[in-house]
Scaffold this motif. Structure first.
Motif, PDB file in Angstrom:
ATOM      1  N   PHE A   1       0.828  -1.204   0.000  1.00  0.00           N
ATOM      2  CA  PHE A   1       0.000   0.000   0.000  1.00  0.00           C
ATOM      3  C   PHE A   1       0.866   1.259   0.000  1.00  0.00           C
ATOM      4  CE2 PHE A   1      -2.389   3.246   2.433  1.00  0.00           C
ATOM      5  CZ  PHE A   1      -3.500   3.379   1.616  1.00  0.00           C
ATOM      6  N   SER A   2       1.998   1.224   0.726  1.00  0.00           N
ATOM      7  CA  SER A   2       2.876   2.394   0.822  1.00  0.00           C
ATOM      8  C   SER A   2       3.470   2.779  -0.533  1.00  0.00           C
ATOM      9  CB  SER A   2       4.008   2.135   1.819  1.00  0.00           C
ATOM     10  OG  SER A   2       4.974   1.238   1.296  1.00  0.00           O
ATOM     11  N   LYS A   3       3.500   1.851  -1.458  1.00  0.00           N
ATOM     12  CA  LYS A   3       4.098   2.106  -2.770  1.00  0.00           C
ATOM     13  C   LYS A   3       3.139   2.763  -3.747  1.00  0.00           C
ATOM     14  CE  LYS A   3       7.034  -1.894  -2.077  1.00  0.00           C
ATOM     15  NZ  LYS A   3       7.234  -3.301  -2.436  1.00  0.00           N
ATOM     16  N   SER A   4       1.837   2.609  -3.506  1.00  0.00           N
ATOM     17  CA  SER A   4       0.882   3.159  -4.482  1.00  0.00           C
ATOM     18  C   SER A   4      -0.474   3.441  -3.852  1.00  0.00           C
ATOM     19  CB  SER A   4       0.716   2.184  -5.654  1.00  0.00           C
ATOM     20  OG  SER A   4       0.239   0.940  -5.166  1.00  0.00           O
ATOM     21  N   CYS A   5      -0.489   4.184  -2.742  1.00  0.00           N
ATOM     22  CA  CYS A   5      -1.772   4.532  -2.127  1.00  0.00           C
ATOM     23  C   CYS A   5      -2.402   5.698  -2.874  1.00  0.00           C
ATOM     24  CB  CYS A   5      -1.584   4.830  -0.647  1.00  0.00           C
ATOM     25  SG  CYS A   5      -0.641   6.301  -0.276  1.00  0.00           S
ATOM     26  N   TRP A   6      -3.546   6.147  -2.419  1.00  0.00           N
ATOM     27  CA  TRP A   6      -4.319   7.149  -3.160  1.00  0.00           C
ATOM     28  C   TRP A   6      -3.587   8.466  -3.398  1.00  0.00           C
ATOM     29  CZ3 TRP A   6      -5.143   6.057   1.934  1.00  0.00           C
ATOM     30  CH2 TRP A   6      -5.072   7.121   2.814  1.00  0.00           C
TER      31      TRP A   6
ATOM     32  N   GLY B   1      -0.143   8.621  -3.758  1.00  0.00           N
ATOM     33  CA  GLY B   1       1.173   8.330  -4.323  1.00  0.00           C
ATOM     34  C   GLY B   1       1.873   7.258  -3.533  1.00  0.00           C
ATOM     35  N   SER B   2       2.917   7.655  -2.804  1.00  0.00           N
ATOM     36  CA  SER B   2       3.660   6.687  -2.000  1.00  0.00           C
ATOM     37  C   SER B   2       4.166   7.372  -0.737  1.00  0.00           C
ATOM     38  CB  SER B   2       4.824   6.112  -2.803  1.00  0.00           C
ATOM     39  OG  SER B   2       5.744   7.137  -3.123  1.00  0.00           O
ATOM     40  N   PHE B   3       4.619   6.562   0.216  1.00  0.00           N
ATOM     41  CA  PHE B   3       5.199   7.103   1.439  1.00  0.00           C
ATOM     42  C   PHE B   3       6.271   6.144   1.935  1.00  0.00           C
ATOM     43  CE2 PHE B   3       1.472   4.678   2.710  1.00  0.00           C
ATOM     44  CZ  PHE B   3       1.877   3.953   3.822  1.00  0.00           C
ATOM     45  N   ASP B   4       7.185   6.687   2.736  1.00  0.00           N
ATOM     46  CA  ASP B   4       8.314   5.931   3.264  1.00  0.00           C
ATOM     47  C   ASP B   4       7.849   5.026   4.399  1.00  0.00           C
ATOM     48  OD1 ASP B   4      10.770   5.016   4.143  1.00  0.00           O
ATOM     49  OD2 ASP B   4      11.426   6.954   4.932  1.00  0.00           O
ATOM     50  N   ILE B   5       8.067   3.749   4.254  1.00  0.00           N
ATOM     51  CA  ILE B   5       7.629   2.759   5.238  1.00  0.00           C
ATOM     52  C   ILE B   5       8.706   2.477   6.294  1.00  0.00           C
ATOM     53  CG2 ILE B   5       8.407   0.679   4.035  1.00  0.00           C
ATOM     54  CD1 ILE B   5       4.909   0.923   5.309  1.00  0.00           C
ATOM     55  N   SER B   6       9.917   3.006   6.097  1.00  0.00           N
ATOM     56  CA  SER B   6      11.052   2.630   6.941  1.00  0.00           C
ATOM     57  C   SER B   6      10.896   3.009   8.413  1.00  0.00           C
ATOM     58  CB  SER B   6      12.350   3.228   6.393  1.00  0.00           C
ATOM     59  OG  SER B   6      12.331   4.635   6.480  1.00  0.00           O
ATOM     60  N   GLY B   7      10.093   3.990   8.733  1.00  0.00           N
ATOM     61  CA  GLY B   7       9.921   4.388  10.130  1.00  0.00           C
ATOM     62  C   GLY B   7       8.866   3.597  10.881  1.00  0.00           C
ATOM     63  N   PHE B   8       8.220   2.654  10.211  1.00  0.00           N
ATOM     64  CA  PHE B   8       7.164   1.865  10.837  1.00  0.00           C
ATOM     65  C   PHE B   8       7.694   0.518  11.307  1.00  0.00           C
ATOM     66  CE2 PHE B   8       4.911   4.696   7.969  1.00  0.00           C
ATOM     67  CZ  PHE B   8       3.865   5.143   8.762  1.00  0.00           C
ATOM     68  N   GLN B   9       7.087  -0.013  12.327  1.00  0.00           N
ATOM     69  CA  GLN B   9       7.327  -1.400  12.719  1.00  0.00           C
ATOM     70  C   GLN B   9       6.417  -2.257  11.844  1.00  0.00           C
ATOM     71  OE1 GLN B   9       7.254  -2.121  17.029  1.00  0.00           O
ATOM     72  NE2 GLN B   9       7.401   0.096  17.304  1.00  0.00           N
TER      73      GLN B   9
END
Length: 170
Positions: free
Chosen positions: A103-108, A110-118
């Motif tokens: 989802f982080s790669k192509s959500c509504w 665009g995209s967002f950085d997933i690295s800060g999430f567990q």
């Protein structure tokens, strides 16, 4: 602050204590405090010391020469907190796992950085477990802290001039 000691309503006290999570984001933006992980509450006394709330001289110094992190860092934090809040809200409406990484790669938007999430099993993790296996009480606590931190990030980015009226729609 204007009430006599001991006269605050219980719910007003609870609401005020949740605002500490937003204060932590403001302290982070000033470079005075590192935010705890997404699934841990702020320790208020540590935050108060970092902000000089318990020391008039330190507080005055902070207010006289505030330095805010660059807008790119504020924007990254805002996106992170928005997506944390969104995932928890989404889970409360549709309690099932999802591929948060995909989802982080192509959500509504665009995209967002997933690295800060567990992340576990491709989804948001809370307390060392995937969101769908996390302790229900902890999941509720994290949902509340995510909303408060999201509110502070949105206010910092100028989404409202009045903090308490800042939108946290997900």
């Amino acid at each position: 602050l204007q009430l006599p000691v001991g006269t605050i309503e219980q719910q007003d006290f609870i609401n005020a204590m949740w605002r500490v999570e937003g204060l932590a984001v403001l302290a982070w933006a000033l470079g005075r405090y590192e935010l705890p992980p997404d699934d841990e509450l702020v320790v208020p006394v540590d935050l108060y010391h970092a902000m000089g709330i318990l020391d008039a001289e330190s507080g005055h110094q902070l207010l006289s020469t505030p330095v805010v992190r660059p807008d790119s860092e504020l924007e990254s934090m805002q996106t992170h907190l928005f997506m944390l809040h969104w995932r928890l809200r989404n889970y409360s409406l549709r309690p099932s796992p999802m591929d948060f990484v995909d989802f982080s790669k192509s959500c509504w938007f665009g995209s967002f950085d997933i690295s800060g999430f567990q992340i576990m099993n491709g989804d948001l993790a809370i307390g060392g477990k995937p969101i769908d296996n996390a302790d229900e009480e902890l999941r509720g606590i994290v949902h509340s802290l995510a909303m408060e931190r999201h509110l502070a990030a949105n206010w910092l980015r100028g989404e409202s001039s009045i903090y308490s009226e800042t939108d946290t729609s997900t």
